[in-house]
Design a protein around this motif. Structure first.
Motif, mmCIF file in Angstrom:
data_model
loop_
_atom_site.group_PDB
_atom_site.id
_atom_site.type_symbol
_atom_site.label_atom_id
_atom_site.label_comp_id
_atom_site.label_asym_id
_atom_site.label_seq_id
_atom_site.Cartn_x
_atom_site.Cartn_y
_atom_site.Cartn_z
ATOM 1 N N ILE A 1 0.834 -1.205 0.000
ATOM 2 C CA ILE A 1 0.000 0.000 0.000
ATOM 3 C C ILE A 1 0.866 1.253 0.000
ATOM 4 O O ILE A 1 0.617 2.209 -0.748
ATOM 5 C CB ILE A 1 -0.943 -0.002 1.217
ATOM 6 N N SER A 2 1.896 1.240 0.839
ATOM 7 C CA SER A 2 2.751 2.422 0.969
ATOM 8 C C SER A 2 3.413 2.790 -0.352
ATOM 9 O O SER A 2 3.366 3.948 -0.787
ATOM 10 C CB SER A 2 3.825 2.155 2.032
ATOM 11 N N SER B 1 2.573 1.803 -3.429
ATOM 12 C CA SER B 1 1.571 2.113 -4.460
ATOM 13 C C SER B 1 1.049 3.542 -4.323
ATOM 14 O O SER B 1 0.916 4.259 -5.322
ATOM 15 C CB SER B 1 0.402 1.123 -4.370
ATOM 16 N N VAL B 2 0.768 3.952 -3.088
ATOM 17 C CA VAL B 2 0.239 5.296 -2.862
ATOM 18 C C VAL B 2 1.245 6.367 -3.285
ATOM 19 O O VAL B 2 0.877 7.379 -3.905
ATOM 20 C CB VAL B 2 -0.147 5.470 -1.379
ATOM 21 N N GLY C 1 -0.351 2.264 7.063
ATOM 22 C CA GLY C 1 -0.671 2.171 5.634
ATOM 23 C C GLY C 1 -2.065 2.700 5.344
ATOM 24 O O GLY C 1 -2.289 3.371 4.328
ATOM 25 N N GLY C 2 -3.008 2.410 6.236
ATOM 26 C CA GLY C 2 -4.364 2.945 6.073
ATOM 27 C C GLY C 2 -4.398 4.458 6.178
ATOM 28 O O GLY C 2 -5.160 5.125 5.456
ATOM 29 N N LYS D 1 -2.029 6.412 5.247
ATOM 30 C CA LYS D 1 -1.524 6.914 3.973
ATOM 31 C C LYS D 1 -2.607 6.920 2.899
ATOM 32 O O LYS D 1 -2.673 7.852 2.077
ATOM 33 C CB LYS D 1 -0.347 6.059 3.502
ATOM 34 N N VAL D 2 -3.439 5.914 2.901
ATOM 35 C CA VAL D 2 -4.547 5.871 1.940
ATOM 36 C C VAL D 2 -5.481 7.057 2.176
ATOM 37 O O VAL D 2 -5.921 7.729 1.225
ATOM 38 C CB VAL D 2 -5.320 4.546 2.055
ATOM 39 N N SER E 1 -3.880 10.209 0.879
ATOM 40 C CA SER E 1 -3.901 10.283 -0.589
ATOM 41 C C SER E 1 -5.295 10.658 -1.098
ATOM 42 O O SER E 1 -5.434 11.424 -2.073
ATOM 43 C CB SER E 1 -3.468 8.944 -1.191
ATOM 44 N N LEU E 2 -6.349 10.173 -0.430
ATOM 45 C CA LEU E 2 -7.707 10.565 -0.811
ATOM 46 C C LEU E 2 -7.918 12.056 -0.581
ATOM 47 O O LEU E 2 -8.544 12.742 -1.417
ATOM 48 C CB LEU E 2 -8.725 9.744 -0.014
ATOM 49 N N GLY F 1 1.055 1.435 -8.825
ATOM 50 C CA GLY F 1 0.837 2.844 -8.503
ATOM 51 C C GLY F 1 0.800 3.718 -9.742
ATOM 52 O O GLY F 1 -0.071 4.604 -9.877
#
Length: 266
Positions: free
Chosen positions: A112-113, A115-116, A173-174, A176-177, A180-181, A249
């Protein structure tokens, strides 16, 4: 010379001499049936024999004791397993599954990290400026994310700052999501009514600060969550996950650009 007859005394035959010596030897034996002249040597040989037996017993005992503990002695380690017999070597698929079972929260957080970061990075030039930084805003975000990434990578090297719970890393990681949103909401909606170069630059710096921290922590934590023989496999999976997340990503960035702006050029 006896009665005019001369008798020659010949030297005794070696066998005769040996017989006399054996007789004298037996005569000096003590009650324990060990001869006195050789008693010390016999005791020494018996001690050596006992020591040899103890060494052999120790080797065998060490091997079986190691089996009972799950770890064999040197030369036997890896040759036995519980229940006897040699250890069965895992297949590649089984190794991958074992790593996933032990370290999946870390692997997911790492994916996740990365990709973001590669999703957000191409949109620096899409960010509207409030006028405070003007055309320098993309450059500020670019260099800010470099320094933030360096700081984040070094932070876990301090024991006090090192995360040890896999789920805590997944929580980061959440976060970071979520950041990004917010980044995409800002450039598409929030900036229509409110613009702040400092705010959006801070969001970018925080994203890369967390990115550097998660990436380094994942490479430290994941190998420690699997068996010793799977450490190399865990590192290989992390390296593969980085490459896949990199591509994923950038692919998401292309899709996002098309959804938000109808093209991929900007």
């Amino acid at each position: 010379n006896n009665g005019g007859t001369t008798k020659l005394q010949l030297p005794a035959h070696p066998a005769t001499i040996m017989g006399h010596q054996m007789f004298a030897h037996l005569a000096t034996m003590n009650d324990t049936n060990v001869c006195t002249p050789c008693n010390n040597n016999g005791a020494f040989e018996r001690a050596r024999g006992a020591e040899h037996l103890q060494e052999n017993a120790g080797i065998a005992g060490g091997c079986h004791a190691g089996d009972a503990a799950g770890v064999g002695s040197e030369g036997h380690q890896g040759q036995h397993k519980e229940g006897g017999g040699p250890k069965r070597k895992l297949t590649l698929h089984q190794e991958n599954m074992a790593v996933w079972a032990g370290a999946w929260p870390v692997l997911v957080a790492f994916f996740i990290s990365v990709s973001v970061l590669y999703l957000v990075f191409p949109f620096f030039t899409y960010v509207p400026t409030s006028g405070k930084l003007g055309k320098e805003l993309p450059q500020v975000m670019f260099f800010g994310r470099i320094f933030a990434d360096i700081v984040g990578r070094f932070a876990p090297r301090r024991k006090a700052l090192m995360v040890r719970a896999p789920m805590a890393l997944l929580t980061l990681g959440g976060i970071k999501v979520g950041l990004s949103l917010f980044f995409f909401l800002y450039i598409k909606l929030i900036a229509l009514k409110f613009k702040s170069d400092i705010l959006i630059s801070s969001v970018v710096i925080l994203l890369w600060l967390l990115g550097g921290y998660i990436n380094t922590s994942s490479n430290i934590l994941a190998p420690s969550l699997v068996a010793t023989e799977l450490v190399g496999r865990a590192s290989a999976i992390l390296a593969l996950a980085f490459q896949i997340a990199h591509f994923a990503g950038l692919l998401l960035a292309v899709i996002m650009a098309y959804i938000l702006y109808g093209d991929v050029v900007g």
